[in-house]
Design a protein around this motif. Structure first.
Motif, PDB file in Angstrom:
ATOM      1  N   LEU A 246      -3.958 -33.901 -13.276  1.00 42.91           N
ATOM      2  CA  LEU A 246      -3.220 -32.838 -12.605  1.00 42.91           C
ATOM      3  C   LEU A 246      -3.525 -32.772 -11.109  1.00 42.91           C
ATOM      4  O   LEU A 246      -2.700 -32.262 -10.335  1.00 42.91           O
ATOM      5  CB  LEU A 246      -3.541 -31.491 -13.267  1.00 42.91           C
ATOM      6  CG  LEU A 246      -3.080 -31.327 -14.722  1.00 42.91           C
ATOM      7  CD1 LEU A 246      -3.495 -29.967 -15.254  1.00 42.91           C
ATOM      8  CD2 LEU A 246      -1.570 -31.485 -14.821  1.00 42.91           C
ATOM      9  N   MET A 249      -0.879 -34.242  -9.020  1.00 45.32           N
ATOM     10  CA  MET A 249       0.473 -33.716  -9.168  1.00 45.32           C
ATOM     11  C   MET A 249       1.105 -33.378  -7.825  1.00 45.32           C
ATOM     12  O   MET A 249       2.248 -33.793  -7.540  1.00 45.32           O
ATOM     13  CB  MET A 249       0.450 -32.471 -10.062  1.00 45.32           C
ATOM     14  CG  MET A 249       1.827 -31.864 -10.337  1.00 45.32           C
ATOM     15  SD  MET A 249       1.691 -30.341 -11.263  1.00 45.32           S
ATOM     16  CE  MET A 249       0.922 -30.908 -12.762  1.00 45.32           C
ATOM     17  N   ASP A 250       0.392 -32.633  -6.994  1.00 46.72           N
ATOM     18  CA  ASP A 250       0.984 -32.195  -5.716  1.00 46.72           C
ATOM     19  C   ASP A 250       1.343 -33.381  -4.837  1.00 46.72           C
ATOM     20  O   ASP A 250       2.424 -33.425  -4.225  1.00 46.72           O
ATOM     21  CB  ASP A 250       0.005 -31.271  -4.997  1.00 46.72           C
ATOM     22  CG  ASP A 250      -0.204 -29.965  -5.733  1.00 46.72           C
ATOM     23  OD1 ASP A 250       0.706 -29.586  -6.522  1.00 46.72           O
ATOM     24  OD2 ASP A 250      -1.259 -29.342  -5.560  1.00 46.72           O
ATOM     25  N   ILE A 253       4.460 -35.244  -6.290  1.00 41.04           N
ATOM     26  CA  ILE A 253       5.701 -34.488  -6.108  1.00 41.04           C
ATOM     27  C   ILE A 253       6.111 -34.476  -4.642  1.00 41.04           C
ATOM     28  O   ILE A 253       7.307 -34.579  -4.305  1.00 41.04           O
ATOM     29  CB  ILE A 253       5.519 -33.051  -6.633  1.00 41.04           C
ATOM     30  CG1 ILE A 253       5.255 -33.071  -8.157  1.00 41.04           C
ATOM     31  CG2 ILE A 253       6.741 -32.198  -6.327  1.00 41.04           C
ATOM     32  CD1 ILE A 253       6.341 -33.704  -8.980  1.00 41.04           C
ATOM     33  N   ASN A 285       1.415 -30.420 -20.531  1.00 42.05           N
ATOM     34  CA  ASN A 285       1.586 -30.259 -19.078  1.00 42.05           C
ATOM     35  C   ASN A 285       2.971 -30.660 -18.597  1.00 42.05           C
ATOM     36  O   ASN A 285       3.178 -30.832 -17.381  1.00 42.05           O
ATOM     37  CB  ASN A 285       0.530 -31.071 -18.307  1.00 42.05           C
ATOM     38  CG  ASN A 285      -0.890 -30.701 -18.697  1.00 42.05           C
ATOM     39  OD1 ASN A 285      -1.179 -29.530 -18.981  1.00 42.05           O
ATOM     40  ND2 ASN A 285      -1.788 -31.678 -18.707  1.00 42.05           N
ATOM     41  N   LYS A 288       4.449 -27.898 -16.435  1.00 41.22           N
ATOM     42  CA  LYS A 288       3.825 -27.807 -15.098  1.00 41.22           C
ATOM     43  C   LYS A 288       4.430 -28.817 -14.147  1.00 41.22           C
ATOM     44  O   LYS A 288       4.694 -28.513 -12.971  1.00 41.22           O
ATOM     45  CB  LYS A 288       2.322 -28.027 -15.216  1.00 41.22           C
ATOM     46  CG  LYS A 288       1.612 -26.944 -16.031  1.00 41.22           C
ATOM     47  CD  LYS A 288       0.122 -27.225 -16.133  1.00 41.22           C
ATOM     48  CE  LYS A 288      -0.576 -26.137 -16.964  1.00 41.22           C
ATOM     49  NZ  LYS A 288      -2.022 -26.394 -17.105  1.00 41.22           N
ATOM     50  N   TRP A 289       4.659 -30.034 -14.618  1.00 43.25           N
ATOM     51  CA  TRP A 289       5.282 -31.055 -13.769  1.00 43.25           C
ATOM     52  C   TRP A 289       6.713 -30.656 -13.388  1.00 43.25           C
ATOM     53  O   TRP A 289       7.125 -30.843 -12.229  1.00 43.25           O
ATOM     54  CB  TRP A 289       5.292 -32.402 -14.495  1.00 43.25           C
ATOM     55  CG  TRP A 289       3.980 -33.118 -14.446  1.00 43.25           C
ATOM     56  CD1 TRP A 289       2.981 -33.043 -15.343  1.00 43.25           C
ATOM     57  CD2 TRP A 289       3.546 -34.008 -13.417  1.00 43.25           C
ATOM     58  NE1 TRP A 289       1.929 -33.829 -14.971  1.00 43.25           N
ATOM     59  CE2 TRP A 289       2.257 -34.456 -13.775  1.00 43.25           C
ATOM     60  CE3 TRP A 289       4.096 -34.481 -12.236  1.00 43.25           C
ATOM     61  CZ2 TRP A 289       1.518 -35.339 -12.992  1.00 43.25           C
ATOM     62  CZ3 TRP A 289       3.369 -35.378 -11.457  1.00 43.25           C
ATOM     63  CH2 TRP A 289       2.091 -35.790 -11.829  1.00 43.25           C
ATOM     64  N   THR A 292       6.588 -27.724 -10.832  1.00 41.46           N
ATOM     65  CA  THR A 292       6.127 -28.216  -9.528  1.00 41.46           C
ATOM     66  C   THR A 292       7.217 -29.018  -8.831  1.00 41.46           C
ATOM     67  O   THR A 292       7.417 -28.905  -7.607  1.00 41.46           O
ATOM     68  CB  THR A 292       4.879 -29.073  -9.722  1.00 41.46           C
ATOM     69  OG1 THR A 292       3.878 -28.312 -10.399  1.00 41.46           O
ATOM     70  CG2 THR A 292       4.314 -29.510  -8.379  1.00 41.46           C
TER      71      THR A 292
END
Length: 681
Positions: A246, A249-250, A253, A285, A288-289, A292
């Motif tokens: 995770l 992730m940022d 993205i 998750n 969450k993806w 985001t």
């Protein structure tokens, strides 16, 4: 030894016998032997394991391979070499076009016995290339799961260097093409297990080489963002995303939303397919993806993509709802059609059944008519009235009648008609003291209050020497005129007619004269009147029947409503049911009906005082006997553990026509169960 084991496997012995013999061969294989014998046994074990048509053969092949790997390692290493494995993996084992699906299992089984050294290094180097080639061929979930199992147990078989990145990308491609073809629960669970094993291999590779994560994710995004006209990728890709750390992730993205090479159509397609991943049962998750990614698009002000994605998902949901409704409508329509077809089939079957019953009834009627004709030819059947010994007796009984009679009046007229006594039947005259021709006449001096007519339904068959029942249908009138010798304009000057109304009919059911069932039709009719004696006769109005009243059917303990139509047509409706005893009630005369104290047309004779007392004493004695019998029966029943809800007070003799508890006229004919031993006034 290999020939012995092969012969045992091919024999027709039971499995337990073959298992015992194979165990002896395997135990003998632990002893030292030459290289040629070892190679022969290893070839046989390979054949049994890879192409054995039963689980038992594969288990024996595995045991032989393990024994030679432990006790004959040198021969095993020489046999299990890189060239042999290369041929096995590329060309397969078995018939051409149908390679064995157990090759990877066989390789995994043999690797545990390869010792460290140049031979082992050559085998693992070969397998690193072969597993990459295997994945590039896009195998199904089962074979991919076997590759993942092999690499998880032996990490040295995982491709290294630049081949590792290519292996991860191709493995993601394989997962994107997984499809669950099974419909049952077991097949679905097995598919999910294969997907979970294959996707679980990626995080092991990523931990060993972190640089392979981003290339794997780029390959994943390229698969889900493809807008080419092709089959959509499998939702099994959701199992890959759950293993992505995770903390990445940022950054991932941000790179996606700021990448100008990605078109809006590609981004919208990717988001739509990621939303479909939510339904994947093993996904983690995923939400969450998605959230985001949507926030990242909003941050770069790509609202058109968000709007398009929302609208497309709404349209898809509407389409799903419409498809569900259409499916429901189709199911309803199919159910309705099935019901209609079933109803039509039932109607057809019912019609066929009715037609069959009609044909059977017609056949039965034809057979009965044929029997009647044969019976009439073979016997002198007779139906007709008869009287008691004295004229004016209150009971008239039918005994004989003309052939072909079909009504009660015809039978009565035949019985009362004059009979000529000639030839052997001549009358002996006392005055002449010789036999003389004469004419015998039966006359009724007085009409009884109740007229009881018995139809003689039973005759004796001279051919079979047995009693038989006469099944002729007799027309029963509701109104009857009985000739009485007192003067009647219809007959002669010395006769009148007494008027009677039908009040009850006893019916015999059955084709046998020895048994059957009795039931009764009866009514309580209104009292009609006729002219008193000495009047000119019966007018046309006075000849009409009495006012119709309700008819009842008395059948054992059951009483139901009926009609005169049922009474008159009982034999037509039921050929085995025939009228047996007819009860007629005389109509009251006008003069007598007007008297309040004379309701009956004929007064009964007064009994003598001594006779009345004797009857009263006998009645009291009878009632006491009945009470005593009831008490003893009740005491006996109370001592039983379980008492049946009815009494066995009827005749135990049964036959094919009377198997129930029939009602009848008297005990001998299958009565209601209690005999009338006395008259109770």
């Amino acid at each position: 030894m290999d020939k012995i084991l092969e012969a045992v496997m091919l024999s027709s012995y039971p499995t337990n016998v073959k298992q015992g013999l194979a165990r002896r061969v395997i135990e003998a294989a632990k002893q030292p032997m030459d290289s040629a014998q070892c190679w022969a046994m290893l070839e046989l074990s390979t054949k049994l394991y890879l192409v054995g048509d039963t689980k038992f053969k594969r288990e024996i092949g595995q045991e032989v391979l393990e024994v030679y790997g432990r006790y004959h390692l040198e021969a095993f290493v020489e046999f299990f070499n890189a060239h042999f494995l290369l041929t096995l993996l590329q060309e397969g084992y078995g018939t051409p076009g149908h390679p064995s699906p157990y090759v990877l299992d066989y390789v995994q089984l043999g690797l545990q016995f390869i010792p460290e050294g140049p031979a082992a290094e050559g085998v693992f180097a070969l397998l690193r290339l072969e597993v990459l080639r295997k994945v590039c061929e896009r195998p199904g979930p089962r074979q991919c799961a076997k590759v993942a199992r092999l690499l998880s147990q032996y990490p040295r078989c995982i491709p290294d260097g630049r081949h590792r990145l290519l292996f991860c990308q191709q493995l993601v491609r394989c997962i994107g093409q997984f499809q669950c073809l099974a419909e049952g629960e077991e097949g679905i669970v097995e598919f999910l297990s294969h997907v979970n094993r294959v996707s679980g291999l990626l995080p092991k590779i990523w931990r060993a080489q972190a640089s392979s994560i981003l290339p794997s994710l780029k390959e994943l995004f390229a698969i889900i963002s493809s807008t080419e006209e092709q089959e959509p990728p499998s939702n099994a890709l959701a199992s890959v995303v759950q293993y992505v750390p995770l903390e990445l992730m940022d950054g991932v993205i941000r790179n996606l939303t700021n990448d100008d090479s990605i078109t809006d159509a590609q981004m919208m397609t990717a988001i739509s397919r990621m939303i479909d991943w939510v339904c994947w049962p093993l996904g983690k998750n995923i939400d969450k993806w998605i959230i985001t990614l949507l926030k990242g698009l909003a941050a770069v002000k790509k609202f058109s993509i968000l709007i398009e994605v929302s609208l497309s998902k709404i349209e898809k949901e509407q389409e799903k709802v419409e498809r569900k409704e259409e499916k429901k409508e189709m199911e309803k329509k199919e159910v309705k059609e099935e019901k209609e077809v079933k109803h039509e089939e039932e109607e057809k079957l019912e019609k066929k059944k009715e037609e069959k019953e009609m044909v059977e009834k017609e056949k039965e009627k034809e057979e009965e008519e044929r029997e009647r004709e044969e019976k009439k030819k073979a016997e002198e059947g007779c139906l007709g009235p008869r009287t008691g010994g004295n004229q004016g007796a209150p009971c008239v009984e039918q005994m004989c009648g003309p052939e072909g009679s079909r009504s009660v009046p015809d039978l009565i007229n035949y019985f009362l008609s004059p009979e000529t006594l000639t030839a052997e039947n001549r009358y002996h005259c006392e005055h002449c003291a010789s036999l003389q021709d004469a004419e015998k006449v039966v006359e009724l001096s007085e009409g009884p209050r109740y007229l009881i007519l018995t139809l003689l339904r039973f005759s004796f068959d001279l051919r079979t020497m047995r009693r038989r029942k006469i099944l002729d249908n007799i027309s029963i009138p509701l109104f009857l005129q009985l000739p009485v010798a007192s003067g009647c304009p219809q007959q002669d000057q010395d006769q009148v007619c007494a008027a009677y109304d039908l009040c009850s009919v006893v019916v015999h059911s059955g084709i046998s004269s020895e048994s059957g069932h009795y039931y009764c039709y009866a009514r309580e009719g209104a009292t009609a009147t006729v002219n008193p004696p000495g009047s000119p006769g019966l007018s046309s109005a006075e000849k009409l029947p009495a006012p119709e009243s309700q008819w009842y059917l008395f059948n054992d303990t059951r009483v139901s409503f009926s009609s005169f139509e049922s009474v008159s047509n009982v034999t037509s409706f039921f050929p085995k049911d025939t009228a047996y005893v007819l009860f007629y009630r005389q109509r009251a005369r006008e003069g007598l009906a007007a008297e309040p104290k004379a309701p009956r047309p004929h007064s009964e004779p007064t009994l003598h005082k001594d006779l009345i007392e004797a009857i009263s004493k006998d009645n009291i004695l009878y009632l006491q006997e009945q009470e005593k019998e009831a008490r003893s029966r009740s005491a006996y029943i109370s001592t039983l553990p379980k008492s049946p809800p009815w009494g066995r007070d009827f005749d135990e003799d049964k036959d094919e026509d009377d198997e129930g508890s029939p009602g009848g006229c008297d005990p001998a004919a299958g009565g209601s169960g209690s005999s009338f031993h006395r008259l109770v006034f």
